[in-house]
Design a protein around this motif. Structure first.
Motif, PDB file in Angstrom:
ATOM      1  N   VAL A  62       0.855  -1.183   0.000  1.00  0.00           N
ATOM      2  CA  VAL A  62       0.000   0.000   0.000  1.00  0.00           C
ATOM      3  C   VAL A  62       0.891   1.233   0.000  1.00  0.00           C
ATOM      4  N   TRP A  63       0.675   2.127  -0.959  1.00  0.00           N
ATOM      5  CA  TRP A  63       1.461   3.356  -1.002  1.00  0.00           C
ATOM      6  C   TRP A  63       0.610   4.611  -1.111  1.00  0.00           C
ATOM      7  N   THR A  64      -0.698   4.439  -1.207  1.00  0.00           N
ATOM      8  CA  THR A  64      -1.629   5.566  -1.184  1.00  0.00           C
ATOM      9  C   THR A  64      -2.763   5.245  -0.226  1.00  0.00           C
ATOM     10  N   VAL A  65      -3.079   6.204   0.650  1.00  0.00           N
ATOM     11  CA  VAL A  65      -4.171   6.029   1.616  1.00  0.00           C
ATOM     12  C   VAL A  65      -5.145   7.179   1.438  1.00  0.00           C
ATOM     13  N   GLN A  66      -6.438   6.839   1.371  1.00  0.00           N
ATOM     14  CA  GLN A  66      -7.479   7.856   1.245  1.00  0.00           C
ATOM     15  C   GLN A  66      -8.474   7.727   2.390  1.00  0.00           C
ATOM     16  N   PRO A  96      -9.425  13.175   1.029  1.00  0.00           N
ATOM     17  CA  PRO A  96      -8.058  13.444   1.489  1.00  0.00           C
ATOM     18  C   PRO A  96      -7.160  12.238   1.202  1.00  0.00           C
ATOM     19  N   THR A  97      -5.999  12.514   0.598  1.00  0.00           N
ATOM     20  CA  THR A  97      -5.113  11.455   0.116  1.00  0.00           C
ATOM     21  C   THR A  97      -3.701  11.682   0.617  1.00  0.00           C
ATOM     22  N   GLU A  98      -3.068  10.600   1.071  1.00  0.00           N
ATOM     23  CA  GLU A  98      -1.647  10.626   1.433  1.00  0.00           C
ATOM     24  C   GLU A  98      -0.928   9.607   0.561  1.00  0.00           C
ATOM     25  N   THR A  99       0.197  10.032  -0.016  1.00  0.00           N
ATOM     26  CA  THR A  99       0.971   9.161  -0.901  1.00  0.00           C
ATOM     27  C   THR A  99       2.376   9.007  -0.341  1.00  0.00           C
ATOM     28  N   ASP A 100       2.817   7.761  -0.215  1.00  0.00           N
ATOM     29  CA  ASP A 100       4.179   7.465   0.236  1.00  0.00           C
ATOM     30  C   ASP A 100       4.994   7.070  -0.997  1.00  0.00           C
ATOM     31  N   TRP A 101       5.805   8.008  -1.509  1.00  0.00           N
ATOM     32  CA  TRP A 101       6.548   7.767  -2.740  1.00  0.00           C
ATOM     33  C   TRP A 101       7.656   6.743  -2.550  1.00  0.00           C
ATOM     34  N   GLY A 102       8.115   6.554  -1.314  1.00  0.00           N
ATOM     35  CA  GLY A 102       9.100   5.497  -1.046  1.00  0.00           C
ATOM     36  C   GLY A 102       8.510   4.121  -1.304  1.00  0.00           C
ATOM     37  N   PHE A 103       7.281   3.891  -0.811  1.00  0.00           N
ATOM     38  CA  PHE A 103       6.613   2.616  -1.069  1.00  0.00           C
ATOM     39  C   PHE A 103       6.241   2.474  -2.545  1.00  0.00           C
ATOM     40  N   PHE A 104       5.947   3.602  -3.205  1.00  0.00           N
ATOM     41  CA  PHE A 104       5.699   3.552  -4.643  1.00  0.00           C
ATOM     42  C   PHE A 104       6.934   3.015  -5.367  1.00  0.00           C
TER      43      PHE A 104
END
Length: 146
Positions: A62-66, A96-104
């Motif tokens: 999981v790399w994006t959480v909404q 509202p969205t949070e993206t973790d580019w490291g996990f991407f």
């Protein structure tokens, strides 16, 4: 073959480890595309209303959480929630969205490795099959003929 001709052949495109390296690097954009597509097209399973606050997207990690608490109100649980991005139009409000580019990046590298293993396995299998086929069609010389 002379030394110069051998050196020229070894560095030729399509031969040796350099061609494998370029082929493997060529899979990287494909993996990036698959990573983005996985977030877009693979829904997330939600089992309760509390889970709507943290709906995770991405595969295998999981790399994006909404936060779908205000955007979605399913009639029953468990249910599947799809990622809502900016390109959906003005009729749909993006939660509202949070993206973790490291996990991407980790997801992309994992998918890159999977694609590379599949393609390399296919190349090796085809090469072996082609080798088996040429061995079957090669003339067999017996002692009586020689």
């Amino acid at each position: 073959m002379t030394l110069d001709a051998h050196a020229h052949h070894a560095g030729a495109p399509g031969s040796g480890w350099r061609s494998w390296l370029w082929m493997l690097l060529g899979f990287l954009p494909v993996a990036l595309g698959f990573t983005l597509a996985a977030r877009q097209f693979i829904p997330s399973s939600v089992r309760s209303p509390e889970e709507l606050a943290l709906v995770g997207f991405g595969w295998p990690l999981v790399w994006t959480v909404q936060d779908h608490t205000t955007a979605t109100s399913p009639a029953s649980y468990p249910t599947e929630i799809r990622y809502v991005g900016d390109g959906r139009g003005s009729a749909v409000e993006v939660p509202p969205t949070e993206t973790d580019w490291g996990f991407f990046l980790i997801d992309s590298l994992l998918l890159w490795a999977m694609i590379a293993v599949v393609v390399i396995s296919a190349v090796i299998t085809l090469h072996r099959l082609r080798g088996d086929r040429s061995a079957e069609t090669a003339p067999v010389i017996t002692r009586a003929e020689s």
